[in-house]
Design an enzyme around this catalytic site. Structure first.
Site, PDB file in Angstrom:
ATOM      1  N   HIS A  41       0.850  -1.136   0.076  1.00 22.03           N
ATOM      2  CA  HIS A  41       0.049   0.016   0.118  1.00 22.03           C
ATOM      3  C   HIS A  41       0.933   1.264  -0.056  1.00 22.03           C
ATOM      4  O   HIS A  41       0.543   2.305   0.572  1.00 22.03           O
ATOM      5  CB  HIS A  41      -0.754  -0.138   0.955  1.00 22.03           C
ATOM      6  CG  HIS A  41      -2.026  -1.102   0.842  1.00 22.03           C
ATOM      7  ND1 HIS A  41      -3.266  -0.923   0.244  1.00 22.03           N
ATOM      8  CD2 HIS A  41      -2.134  -2.223   1.311  1.00 22.03           C
ATOM      9  CE1 HIS A  41      -3.995  -1.718   0.409  1.00 22.03           C
ATOM     10  NE2 HIS A  41      -3.364  -2.877   0.804  1.00 22.03           N
ATOM     11  N   SER A 133      -3.385 -11.854 -10.443  1.00 21.76           N
ATOM     12  CA  SER A 133      -4.008 -12.669 -11.480  1.00 21.76           C
ATOM     13  C   SER A 133      -4.680 -11.685 -12.492  1.00 21.76           C
ATOM     14  O   SER A 133      -4.296 -11.787 -13.852  1.00 21.76           O
ATOM     15  CB  SER A 133      -5.282 -13.541 -11.122  1.00 21.76           C
ATOM     16  OG  SER A 133      -6.025 -12.839 -10.142  1.00 21.76           O
ATOM     17  N   ASP A 178       1.787  -3.868  -9.637  1.00 20.78           N
ATOM     18  CA  ASP A 178       1.452  -5.327 -10.411  1.00 20.78           C
ATOM     19  C   ASP A 178       1.829  -5.303 -11.628  1.00 20.78           C
ATOM     20  O   ASP A 178       2.531  -6.181 -12.164  1.00 20.78           O
ATOM     21  CB  ASP A 178      -0.028  -5.723 -10.046  1.00 20.78           C
ATOM     22  CG  ASP A 178      -0.339  -5.498  -8.480  1.00 20.78           C
ATOM     23  OD1 ASP A 178       0.707  -5.375  -7.653  1.00 20.78           O
ATOM     24  OD2 ASP A 178      -1.760  -5.580  -8.058  1.00 20.78           O
TER      25      ASP A 178
END
Ligand code: GLA
Length: 392
Positions: A41, A133, A178
Protein backbone atom coordinates in the site's frame (compact mmCIF):
# COMPACT_ATOMS: atom_id res chain seq x y z
CA UNK A 1 12.61 -13.41 -23.29
CA UNK A 2 13.88 -16.02 -25.74
CA UNK A 3 11.44 -18.80 -26.43
CA UNK A 4 11.15 -21.50 -29.02
CA UNK A 5 8.29 -22.73 -31.14
CA UNK A 6 8.29 -25.80 -28.91
CA UNK A 7 7.10 -23.62 -26.03
CA UNK A 8 4.25 -22.56 -28.26
CA UNK A 9 2.97 -26.04 -28.92
CA UNK A 10 3.72 -27.10 -25.38
CA UNK A 11 1.34 -24.61 -23.85
CA UNK A 12 -2.10 -25.89 -22.95
CA UNK A 13 -3.64 -22.68 -24.31
CA UNK A 14 -2.09 -23.38 -27.73
CA UNK A 15 -3.26 -26.99 -27.76
CA UNK A 16 -6.79 -25.97 -26.78
CA UNK A 17 -6.71 -23.22 -29.38
CA UNK A 18 -5.93 -25.82 -32.02
CA UNK A 19 -8.81 -28.02 -30.85
CA UNK A 20 -11.27 -25.14 -30.66
CA UNK A 21 -10.43 -23.22 -33.84
CA UNK A 22 -8.92 -25.98 -35.95
CA UNK A 23 -5.67 -24.15 -36.66
CA UNK A 24 -2.50 -23.23 -34.81
CA UNK A 25 -2.51 -19.87 -33.02
CA UNK A 26 -0.37 -17.14 -34.54
CA UNK A 27 0.78 -15.89 -31.13
CA UNK A 28 1.15 -17.13 -27.60
CA UNK A 29 1.58 -14.30 -25.11
CA UNK A 30 2.12 -14.78 -21.41
CA UNK A 31 2.69 -12.74 -18.26
CA UNK A 32 3.33 -13.69 -14.64
CA UNK A 33 1.56 -13.06 -11.37
CA UNK A 34 3.66 -11.55 -8.60
CA UNK A 35 4.40 -11.76 -4.94
CA UNK A 36 5.46 -8.67 -3.05
CA UNK A 37 8.23 -9.25 -0.51
CA UNK A 38 7.61 -5.90 1.19
CA UNK A 39 6.24 -2.40 0.44
CA UNK A 40 2.48 -2.77 0.75
CA UNK A 41 0.00 0.00 0.00
CA UNK A 42 2.91 2.29 -0.75
CA UNK A 43 2.70 2.35 -4.55
CA UNK A 44 -0.23 4.80 -4.76
CA UNK A 45 1.62 7.01 -2.27
CA UNK A 46 4.53 7.49 -4.71
CA UNK A 47 6.56 5.15 -2.50
CA UNK A 48 8.68 1.99 -2.83
CA UNK A 49 7.75 -1.65 -3.44
CA UNK A 50 9.87 -4.80 -3.70
CA UNK A 51 8.00 -7.50 -5.63
CA UNK A 52 9.09 -10.41 -7.80
CA UNK A 53 7.35 -12.14 -10.69
CA UNK A 54 6.31 -15.69 -9.78
CA UNK A 55 6.59 -18.75 -11.98
CA UNK A 56 2.79 -18.92 -12.33
CA UNK A 57 1.59 -17.28 -15.52
CA UNK A 58 -1.41 -16.38 -17.63
CA UNK A 59 -1.10 -17.49 -21.23
CA UNK A 60 -3.12 -16.37 -24.25
CA UNK A 61 -3.01 -18.21 -27.57
CA UNK A 62 -4.57 -16.12 -30.35
CA UNK A 63 -5.02 -15.49 -34.07
CA UNK A 64 -6.66 -12.64 -35.97
CA UNK A 65 -10.08 -13.13 -37.57
CA UNK A 66 -11.47 -11.23 -40.54
CA UNK A 67 -13.98 -9.17 -38.61
CA UNK A 68 -14.15 -7.03 -35.48
CA UNK A 69 -15.39 -9.78 -33.17
CA UNK A 70 -13.28 -10.93 -30.20
CA UNK A 71 -13.96 -14.45 -28.90
CA UNK A 72 -12.19 -15.46 -25.70
CA UNK A 73 -12.32 -18.99 -24.28
CA UNK A 74 -11.16 -19.12 -20.68
CA UNK A 75 -9.81 -22.46 -19.53
CA UNK A 76 -9.74 -21.06 -16.01
CA UNK A 77 -13.40 -20.12 -15.66
CA UNK A 78 -14.72 -22.44 -18.38
CA UNK A 79 -16.78 -19.73 -20.07
CA UNK A 80 -16.60 -17.81 -23.32
CA UNK A 81 -16.69 -14.04 -23.82
CA UNK A 82 -17.67 -12.54 -27.15
CA UNK A 83 -17.81 -8.87 -28.00
CA UNK A 84 -17.44 -6.55 -30.93
CA UNK A 85 -14.66 -3.99 -31.03
CA UNK A 86 -16.07 -0.57 -31.76
CA UNK A 87 -14.95 2.95 -30.94
CA UNK A 88 -16.95 2.96 -27.72
CA UNK A 89 -15.71 -0.21 -26.07
CA UNK A 90 -17.38 -0.47 -22.63
CA UNK A 91 -17.11 -2.84 -19.66
CA UNK A 92 -19.38 -5.90 -19.96
CA UNK A 93 -19.84 -9.52 -18.98
CA UNK A 94 -18.29 -11.86 -18.01
CA UNK A 95 -16.36 -9.75 -15.56
CA UNK A 96 -12.94 -11.19 -16.35
CA UNK A 97 -13.32 -10.05 -19.98
CA UNK A 98 -13.03 -6.46 -18.75
CA UNK A 99 -9.29 -6.83 -18.29
CA UNK A 100 -9.03 -7.66 -21.99
CA UNK A 101 -11.58 -5.03 -23.05
CA UNK A 102 -9.78 -2.37 -21.01
CA UNK A 103 -6.44 -3.11 -22.65
CA UNK A 104 -7.99 -3.07 -26.14
CA UNK A 105 -9.57 0.32 -25.31
CA UNK A 106 -6.12 1.56 -24.26
CA UNK A 107 -4.61 0.58 -27.62
CA UNK A 108 -7.46 2.28 -29.46
CA UNK A 109 -6.85 5.46 -27.49
CA UNK A 110 -3.28 5.37 -28.77
CA UNK A 111 -4.64 5.09 -32.31
CA UNK A 112 -3.40 1.53 -32.59
CA UNK A 113 -6.52 -0.09 -34.00
CA UNK A 114 -7.16 -3.62 -32.80
CA UNK A 115 -8.87 -6.11 -35.11
CA UNK A 116 -11.05 -9.06 -34.16
CA UNK A 117 -9.34 -12.16 -32.81
CA UNK A 118 -9.96 -15.60 -31.37
CA UNK A 119 -8.15 -16.56 -28.19
CA UNK A 120 -7.81 -19.23 -25.56
CA UNK A 121 -6.74 -18.02 -22.13
CA UNK A 122 -5.16 -20.26 -19.55
CA UNK A 123 -3.74 -19.37 -16.16
CA UNK A 124 -2.21 -21.03 -13.14
CA UNK A 125 -2.09 -17.77 -11.17
CA UNK A 126 -4.59 -18.27 -8.32
CA UNK A 127 -7.52 -15.87 -8.81
CA UNK A 128 -8.45 -13.21 -6.23
CA UNK A 129 -5.58 -14.23 -3.97
CA UNK A 130 -3.40 -11.15 -3.94
CA UNK A 131 -1.01 -12.58 -6.55
CA UNK A 132 -2.11 -10.21 -9.33
CA UNK A 133 -4.03 -12.56 -11.57
CA UNK A 134 -5.68 -9.48 -13.08
CA UNK A 135 -2.38 -7.76 -13.90
CA UNK A 136 -1.12 -11.01 -15.46
CA UNK A 137 -4.14 -11.07 -17.79
CA UNK A 138 -3.83 -7.37 -18.64
CA UNK A 139 -0.11 -7.56 -19.35
CA UNK A 140 -0.42 -10.78 -21.37
CA UNK A 141 -3.17 -9.07 -23.40
CA UNK A 142 -1.05 -5.96 -23.95
CA UNK A 143 1.87 -8.13 -25.12
CA UNK A 144 -0.44 -9.89 -27.56
CA UNK A 145 -1.83 -6.61 -28.88
CA UNK A 146 1.65 -5.17 -29.35
CA UNK A 147 2.41 -8.12 -31.64
CA UNK A 148 -0.95 -7.89 -33.41
CA UNK A 149 -0.65 -4.16 -34.07
CA UNK A 150 3.09 -4.31 -34.82
CA UNK A 151 3.82 -1.79 -32.09
CA UNK A 152 6.02 -1.58 -29.04
CA UNK A 153 4.76 0.58 -26.20
CA UNK A 154 7.89 0.28 -24.07
CA UNK A 155 7.66 -1.35 -20.64
CA UNK A 156 6.61 1.70 -18.61
CA UNK A 157 3.86 2.81 -20.99
CA UNK A 158 2.67 -0.74 -21.34
CA UNK A 159 2.35 -1.12 -17.57
CA UNK A 160 0.58 2.25 -17.29
CA UNK A 161 -1.87 1.31 -20.04
CA UNK A 162 -2.69 -1.90 -18.14
CA UNK A 163 -3.12 0.04 -14.88
CA UNK A 164 -5.63 2.32 -16.64
CA UNK A 165 -7.54 -0.74 -17.84
CA UNK A 166 -7.82 -1.87 -14.23
CA UNK A 167 -9.03 1.58 -13.10
CA UNK A 168 -11.50 2.15 -15.90
CA UNK A 169 -12.77 -1.33 -16.73
CA UNK A 170 -12.43 -3.23 -13.43
CA UNK A 171 -13.12 -0.31 -11.07
CA UNK A 172 -10.04 -0.88 -8.90
CA UNK A 173 -8.00 2.31 -8.30
CA UNK A 174 -4.77 0.29 -8.00
CA UNK A 175 -1.19 1.59 -7.97
CA UNK A 176 1.47 0.61 -10.49
CA UNK A 177 3.22 -2.27 -8.73
CA UNK A 178 1.42 -5.27 -10.22
CA UNK A 179 1.50 -4.23 -13.86
CA UNK A 180 5.12 -3.08 -13.55
CA UNK A 181 6.46 -6.32 -12.15
CA UNK A 182 4.37 -8.44 -14.51
CA UNK A 183 5.89 -6.51 -17.42
CA UNK A 184 9.45 -6.09 -16.16
CA UNK A 185 10.13 -8.99 -13.79
CA UNK A 186 13.38 -10.89 -14.33
CA UNK A 187 14.41 -14.36 -13.38
CA UNK A 188 16.47 -14.55 -10.17
CA UNK A 189 15.66 -10.95 -9.24
CA UNK A 190 13.28 -8.85 -7.21
CA UNK A 191 12.53 -5.37 -8.47
CA UNK A 192 12.79 -2.35 -6.20
CA UNK A 193 10.38 0.09 -7.83
CA UNK A 194 10.35 3.78 -7.09
CA UNK A 195 6.70 4.44 -7.83
CA UNK A 196 7.26 8.17 -8.27
CA UNK A 197 10.08 8.13 -10.81
CA UNK A 198 8.81 4.77 -12.15
CA UNK A 199 12.36 3.49 -12.15
CA UNK A 200 13.02 -0.10 -11.22
CA UNK A 201 16.25 -1.47 -9.79
CA UNK A 202 16.87 -5.21 -10.01
CA UNK A 203 17.89 -6.81 -6.72
CA UNK A 204 19.40 -10.31 -7.11
CA UNK A 205 17.70 -13.18 -5.32
CA UNK A 206 19.57 -16.28 -6.40
CA UNK A 207 20.79 -17.81 -3.16
CA UNK A 208 19.84 -21.47 -3.52
CA UNK A 209 19.71 -21.93 0.26
CA UNK A 210 16.65 -19.67 0.44
CA UNK A 211 13.11 -20.06 -0.88
CA UNK A 212 10.04 -17.88 -1.09
CA UNK A 213 7.07 -19.81 0.31
CA UNK A 214 3.65 -18.51 -0.71
CA UNK A 215 0.76 -19.43 1.55
CA UNK A 216 -2.69 -18.93 0.09
CA UNK A 217 -5.28 -18.76 2.88
CA UNK A 218 -7.90 -19.41 0.22
CA UNK A 219 -9.91 -16.52 1.64
CA UNK A 220 -10.97 -14.77 -1.56
CA UNK A 221 -10.66 -11.02 -1.62
CA UNK A 222 -12.03 -8.32 -3.85
CA UNK A 223 -10.38 -4.93 -4.13
CA UNK A 224 -13.36 -3.52 -5.96
CA UNK A 225 -15.52 -3.52 -2.82
CA UNK A 226 -14.47 -0.04 -1.72
CA UNK A 227 -12.05 -0.70 1.15
CA UNK A 228 -9.01 -0.32 -1.12
CA UNK A 229 -10.33 2.97 -2.50
CA UNK A 230 -11.06 4.17 1.05
CA UNK A 231 -7.45 3.55 2.08
CA UNK A 232 -6.28 5.54 -0.91
CA UNK A 233 -8.52 8.47 0.01
CA UNK A 234 -7.34 8.36 3.65
CA UNK A 235 -3.72 8.59 2.48
CA UNK A 236 -4.56 11.56 0.28
CA UNK A 237 -6.25 13.26 3.24
CA UNK A 238 -3.14 12.66 5.37
CA UNK A 239 -0.86 14.06 2.67
CA UNK A 240 -3.05 17.17 2.36
CA UNK A 241 -2.89 17.83 6.14
CA UNK A 242 0.86 17.26 6.14
CA UNK A 243 1.08 19.62 3.18
CA UNK A 244 3.04 17.21 0.97
CA UNK A 245 2.38 15.95 -2.56
CA UNK A 246 2.22 12.35 -1.37
CA UNK A 247 3.03 10.42 1.82
CA UNK A 248 6.34 9.50 0.20
CA UNK A 249 7.46 13.03 1.03
CA UNK A 250 6.75 12.83 4.77
CA UNK A 251 8.94 11.42 7.56
CA UNK A 252 7.76 9.87 10.82
CA UNK A 253 8.99 13.05 12.54
CA UNK A 254 6.74 15.18 10.26
CA UNK A 255 3.84 12.91 11.13
CA UNK A 256 4.44 13.19 14.87
CA UNK A 257 4.68 16.98 14.59
CA UNK A 258 1.27 17.09 12.87
CA UNK A 259 -0.38 14.46 15.09
CA UNK A 260 -2.80 16.88 16.79
CA UNK A 261 -4.14 18.02 13.41
CA UNK A 262 -4.87 14.49 12.21
CA UNK A 263 -7.85 12.29 12.89
CA UNK A 264 -6.44 9.26 14.83
CA UNK A 265 -7.48 6.85 12.08
CA UNK A 266 -5.81 8.92 9.37
CA UNK A 267 -2.74 9.23 11.57
CA UNK A 268 -2.45 5.43 11.79
CA UNK A 269 -2.93 4.98 8.05
CA UNK A 270 -0.14 7.47 7.37
CA UNK A 271 2.11 5.86 10.00
CA UNK A 272 1.85 2.57 8.13
CA UNK A 273 2.76 4.08 4.75
CA UNK A 274 5.64 6.21 5.97
CA UNK A 275 7.09 3.35 8.03
CA UNK A 276 6.59 0.86 5.20
CA UNK A 277 8.57 3.02 2.76
CA UNK A 278 11.50 3.05 5.20
CA UNK A 279 11.20 -0.70 5.75
CA UNK A 280 11.17 -1.39 2.01
CA UNK A 281 14.36 0.56 1.32
CA UNK A 282 16.05 -1.14 4.24
CA UNK A 283 14.81 -4.56 3.08
CA UNK A 284 16.40 -4.03 -0.35
CA UNK A 285 19.65 -3.21 1.40
CA UNK A 286 19.35 -6.36 3.57
CA UNK A 287 18.77 -8.50 0.48
CA UNK A 288 21.88 -7.16 -1.19
CA UNK A 289 23.93 -7.54 1.99
CA UNK A 290 22.54 -10.96 2.96
CA UNK A 291 21.25 -9.61 6.29
CA UNK A 292 18.51 -12.19 6.55
CA UNK A 293 17.62 -11.85 10.19
CA UNK A 294 17.02 -8.12 9.89
CA UNK A 295 15.02 -8.70 6.71
CA UNK A 296 12.81 -11.15 8.59
CA UNK A 297 12.21 -8.61 11.35
CA UNK A 298 11.18 -6.02 8.75
CA UNK A 299 8.70 -8.50 7.26
CA UNK A 300 7.07 -9.14 10.65
CA UNK A 301 6.96 -5.39 11.36
CA UNK A 302 5.33 -4.80 8.00
CA UNK A 303 2.66 -7.37 8.81
CA UNK A 304 1.93 -5.88 12.22
CA UNK A 305 1.61 -2.43 10.69
CA UNK A 306 -0.78 -3.68 7.97
CA UNK A 307 -2.81 -5.49 10.63
CA UNK A 308 -2.98 -2.77 13.29
CA UNK A 309 -2.50 0.58 11.55
CA UNK A 310 -3.70 -0.06 8.02
CA UNK A 311 -6.31 -2.72 8.91
CA UNK A 312 -6.12 -4.73 5.69
CA UNK A 313 -5.24 -8.10 7.16
CA UNK A 314 -7.71 -10.76 8.31
CA UNK A 315 -7.77 -13.51 10.95
CA UNK A 316 -6.52 -16.19 8.59
CA UNK A 317 -3.53 -14.11 7.41
CA UNK A 318 -2.67 -13.23 11.01
CA UNK A 319 -2.83 -16.91 11.90
CA UNK A 320 -0.45 -17.90 9.08
CA UNK A 321 2.06 -15.25 10.16
CA UNK A 322 1.77 -16.43 13.76
CA UNK A 323 2.30 -20.07 12.76
CA UNK A 324 5.35 -19.09 10.71
CA UNK A 325 6.85 -16.99 13.48
CA UNK A 326 6.28 -19.83 15.98
CA UNK A 327 8.45 -22.04 13.77
CA UNK A 328 10.93 -19.17 13.79
CA UNK A 329 14.55 -18.92 12.74
CA UNK A 330 15.42 -22.18 14.50
CA UNK A 331 12.97 -24.04 12.25
CA UNK A 332 14.06 -22.18 9.11
CA UNK A 333 11.52 -19.33 8.85
CA UNK A 334 13.32 -16.03 8.32
CA UNK A 335 10.23 -13.83 8.08
CA UNK A 336 6.59 -13.81 7.05
CA UNK A 337 3.90 -11.27 6.22
CA UNK A 338 0.68 -10.82 4.29
CA UNK A 339 1.26 -9.83 0.68
CA UNK A 340 -0.80 -7.88 -1.86
CA UNK A 341 -3.89 -5.79 -1.25
CA UNK A 342 -5.06 -7.85 1.74
CA UNK A 343 -8.52 -8.71 3.14
CA UNK A 344 -7.65 -12.36 2.43
CA UNK A 345 -5.35 -13.87 -0.15
CA UNK A 346 -1.74 -14.81 0.49
CA UNK A 347 1.11 -14.49 2.92
CA UNK A 348 4.76 -14.75 1.87
CA UNK A 349 7.49 -16.34 3.96
CA UNK A 350 11.21 -16.29 3.37
CA UNK A 351 12.49 -19.70 4.43
CA UNK A 352 15.62 -21.86 4.45
CA UNK A 353 15.47 -24.19 1.44
CA UNK A 354 16.58 -27.16 3.53
CA UNK A 355 13.53 -26.76 5.81
CA UNK A 356 11.05 -25.58 3.18
CA UNK A 357 9.09 -28.81 2.80
CA UNK A 358 8.84 -29.36 6.56
CA UNK A 359 7.66 -25.76 7.07
CA UNK A 360 5.13 -26.10 4.28
CA UNK A 361 3.70 -29.25 5.83
CA UNK A 362 3.59 -27.85 9.35
CA UNK A 363 1.89 -24.56 8.45
CA UNK A 364 -0.58 -26.39 6.19
CA UNK A 365 -1.53 -28.88 8.91
CA UNK A 366 -1.82 -26.33 11.69
CA UNK A 367 -3.85 -23.96 9.51
CA UNK A 368 -6.28 -26.75 8.71
CA UNK A 369 -6.53 -27.78 12.36
CA UNK A 370 -7.23 -24.22 13.54
CA UNK A 371 -9.54 -22.98 10.76
CA UNK A 372 -11.07 -26.12 9.24
CA UNK A 373 -9.91 -24.69 5.88
CA UNK A 374 -7.15 -25.88 3.57
CA UNK A 375 -4.41 -23.47 2.62
CA UNK A 376 -2.47 -23.88 -0.62
CA UNK A 377 1.28 -23.59 -0.13
CA UNK A 378 3.86 -23.42 -2.88
CA UNK A 379 7.40 -22.28 -3.56
CA UNK A 380 8.39 -19.96 -6.36
CA UNK A 381 11.72 -18.59 -7.52
CA UNK A 382 11.60 -15.15 -9.15
CA UNK A 383 10.30 -15.73 -12.70
CA UNK A 384 10.50 -13.63 -15.85
CA UNK A 385 8.17 -10.90 -17.05
CA UNK A 386 5.85 -10.83 -20.05
CA UNK A 387 6.80 -12.81 -23.15
CA UNK A 388 5.46 -13.38 -26.65
CA UNK A 389 6.05 -16.12 -29.20
CA UNK A 390 5.12 -15.69 -32.85
CA UNK A 391 4.42 -18.76 -34.92
CA UNK A 392 5.96 -17.66 -38.19
C1 GLA B 1 -3.04 -4.33 -4.99
C2 GLA B 1 -2.86 -3.20 -5.98
C3 GLA B 1 -1.42 -2.68 -5.95
C4 GLA B 1 -0.96 -2.35 -4.53
C5 GLA B 1 -1.29 -3.51 -3.59
C6 GLA B 1 -1.01 -3.18 -2.16
O1 GLA B 1 -2.29 -5.44 -5.39
O2 GLA B 1 -3.17 -3.63 -7.28
O3 GLA B 1 -1.30 -1.56 -6.79
O4 GLA B 1 -1.54 -1.16 -4.09
O5 GLA B 1 -2.65 -3.91 -3.70
O6 GLA B 1 0.35 -2.99 -1.96
Amino acid sequence: MTTTVNDLTESRAAREFFKTFDSAPTWVASAPGRVNLIGEHTDYNDGFVLPMAIEHRTTIAASLTHDQIVTLHSLTTGDVATFEIDDELKPGQPEWSNYVRGVIAGFQKLKLPVKGFNAVIDSNVPLGSGLSSSAALEVATASLLEAMTGSSLGPVNKALLCQRAEHEFAGVPCGIMDQFISTMGEKDHLLLIDCRSRQGELVPFNDSTLEMLIINTNVRHSLADGEYGKRRAQCEAAAATLNVTALRDATLADLEAAKSKLDPLIYRRARHVIGENDRTLEAAHCLRAGQWERLGTLMYESHASLRDDYEVSCEELDLVVELASNIGLGGGVIGCRMTGGGFGGCAVALVRASEAQAIRKKIGEEYLAKTGKSATLFLSRPGSGAAIIENS
